[in-house]
Motif scaffolding. Structure first.
Motif, PDB file in Angstrom:
ATOM      1  N   TYR A 145       0.832  -1.210   0.000  1.00  0.00           N
ATOM      2  CA  TYR A 145       0.000   0.000   0.000  1.00  0.00           C
ATOM      3  C   TYR A 145       0.867   1.261   0.000  1.00  0.00           C
ATOM      4  CZ  TYR A 145      -4.040   2.954   1.228  1.00  0.00           C
ATOM      5  OH  TYR A 145      -5.034   3.902   1.243  1.00  0.00           O
ATOM      6  N   GLN A 149       0.627   5.409  -1.504  1.00  0.00           N
ATOM      7  CA  GLN A 149      -0.310   5.675  -0.418  1.00  0.00           C
ATOM      8  C   GLN A 149      -1.237   6.860  -0.695  1.00  0.00           C
ATOM      9  OE1 GLN A 149       1.306   5.566   3.508  1.00  0.00           O
ATOM     10  NE2 GLN A 149      -0.448   6.561   4.443  1.00  0.00           N
ATOM     11  N   ASN A 150      -0.697   7.947  -1.175  1.00  0.00           N
ATOM     12  CA  ASN A 150      -1.528   9.131  -1.402  1.00  0.00           C
ATOM     13  C   ASN A 150      -2.625   8.848  -2.422  1.00  0.00           C
ATOM     14  OD1 ASN A 150      -0.050  10.636   0.441  1.00  0.00           O
ATOM     15  ND2 ASN A 150       1.286  11.536  -1.115  1.00  0.00           N
ATOM     16  N   ASP A 153      -5.140   6.435  -0.885  1.00  0.00           N
ATOM     17  CA  ASP A 153      -5.987   7.147   0.078  1.00  0.00           C
ATOM     18  C   ASP A 153      -7.088   7.920  -0.649  1.00  0.00           C
ATOM     19  OD1 ASP A 153      -4.581   6.209   2.246  1.00  0.00           O
ATOM     20  OD2 ASP A 153      -3.430   8.058   2.564  1.00  0.00           O
ATOM     21  N   LYS A 156      -9.723   5.470  -1.744  1.00  0.00           N
ATOM     22  CA  LYS A 156     -10.559   5.132  -0.587  1.00  0.00           C
ATOM     23  C   LYS A 156     -11.578   6.231  -0.319  1.00  0.00           C
ATOM     24  CE  LYS A 156      -8.691   3.817   3.211  1.00  0.00           C
ATOM     25  NZ  LYS A 156      -7.731   3.770   4.351  1.00  0.00           N
ATOM     26  N   GLN A 178     -13.004  -1.453   2.685  1.00  0.00           N
ATOM     27  CA  GLN A 178     -12.221  -0.462   1.953  1.00  0.00           C
ATOM     28  C   GLN A 178     -10.943  -1.049   1.370  1.00  0.00           C
ATOM     29  OE1 GLN A 178     -11.865   2.678   5.034  1.00  0.00           O
ATOM     30  NE2 GLN A 178     -12.924   4.014   3.553  1.00  0.00           N
TER      31      GLN A 178
END
Length: 386
Positions: A145, A149-150, A153, A156, A178
């Protein structure tokens, strides 16, 4: 993970340099906890290993298909799912992309493959494309992940469920609607341990080339080491770490590993992407005739080398089942049914059973190496189809 498998691997993570030696002790406890002599322990361990190998070589009679149905799949017909492998051209990922597309089509969805190129920027771009396309879900393969990540995110936040295949969840992280981790065939090094113990009659002097690019790859080998300690007191196991981020150095690393252990007679390289340079390095060391080479995450490449005699054993994962398993997980998340533990069958191939299969890409993609493929209809029923 090339697989020539698997870059299951987070390219760009720190390489954890170190080597460890696991030497079998002179005696060990039996399964009941009683103490036996080293000779008795070795005999018991060999018998256990031989039984395990027989089971691992067999064709699957049943499949670990989930039992809980997934209501509401029909609401997503016509939607698109993004499949993002760490490196698109790796044979195992090609097979998984094909099987995932097949599974999604049964559920009325389409698939978009986006190459992660083992680069955080490329992976993030794939995720951003999925967001822009209003994707129904994202499947990452062998990508931690943190590599994007950004972007993840942001996905999500848009309510796009994310399946991360071939990776263990970080400590303290639980699967949710999620994000859900599907570790895949994490028992492959353990399966290889049983074969090495059985083939060597409990006397292997083994080098394990452990992939240090991914926490999951590190853990897979670490989880196998207690097998040698408990069931093979006559075995010596030396772990050497390698990294797929420097592929040009893999052959020289293999040669160095062998030359530093002149008594070694087994060499297990963790994933098939390092197999060809490993064979080259063993040859450079002048020890090809005395070392049995094996690997896991196998494809037609490794299995073909069993037939030629260059490789002694390969563990392969059922990529067709993997495609249906990760699709099932994603559908459960999309419908808010909640993630579950998805299994992935594996099979051990050696000279004893390699003649029973067709070593072709088509045969691998069809799942016939592992069984009859009946699980496809079983999954479809869970999804309310057919």
């Amino acid at each position: 993970m090339a697989l020539i498998r698997k870059r299951w691997l987070a390219s760009g993570t720190a390489v954890l340099a170190a080597s460890a030696t696991l030497a079998g002790c002179g005696s060990s406890g039996s399964s009941s906890g009683s103490t036996t002599s080293g000779k008795d322990s070795s005999a018991s361990g060999l018998a256990t290993a031989e039984a395990k190998v027989a089971a691992l070589q067999a064709v699957a009679k049943t499949y670990p298909v989930p039992t809980a149905s997934v209501p509401g799949v029909d609401k997503f017909k016509g939607r698109k799912v993004f499949y993002v492998p760490i490196v698109q051209q790796v044979p195992a990922f090609v097979a998984t992309a094909g099987s995932t597309k097949q599974a999604l089509s049964k559920a009325g969805l389409s698939q978009q493959v986006c190459d992660g190129k083992a680069q955080p920027t490329a992976i993030a771009s794939c995720v951003q494309q999925a967001i822009a396309a209003d994707a129904a879900g994202i499947i990452l393969d062998a990508i931690p992940y943190g590599m994007a990540q950004n972007a993840l995110d942001a996905a999500k936040a848009k309510g796009i469920p994310i399946v991360i295949a071939d990776q263990n969840p970080p400590a303290g992280v639980e699967n949710s609607n999620q994000v859900s981790y599907v570790p895949g065939a994490s028992s492959q090094p353990t399966a290889m341990a049983w074969w090495i113990i059985a083939d060597s009659k409990g006397k292997a002097n083994l080098i394990i080339a452990q992939n240090a690019d991914s926490p999951t790859a590190l853990k897979m080998v670490a989880d196998s080491l207690p097998i040698y300690k408990k069931y093979c007191p006559g075995c010596k196991v030396t772990v050497k770490q390698i990294t797929a981020s420097t592929p040009a150095l893999l052959a020289s690393k293999a040669s160095s590993n062998v030359l530093s252990n002149p008594s070694a007679d087994y060499y297990y390289t963790e994933f098939e992407d390092s197999l060809q340079p490993t064979l080259q390095g063993v040859q450079q060391s002048g020890r090809s005739s005395s070392i049995s080479v094996s690997t896991a995450a196998g494809s037609v490449n490794g299995l073909g080398l069993i037939k030629s005699g260059s490789v002694k054993a390969v563990v392969a994962a059922d990529q067709l089942y993997m495609g249906f398993g990760v699709t099932d997980e994603l559908l459960r998340m999309m419908t808010r049914s909640g993630p579950i533990d998805e299994a992935q069958p594996i099979r051990l191939f050696t000279k004893e059973n390699i003649g029973s299969i067709k070593v072709t890409a088509a045969a691998q993609a069809s799942g016939e190496w592992f069984g009859d493929g009946s699980f496809q209809a079983d999954f479809a029923k869970l999804w309310g189809i057919g």
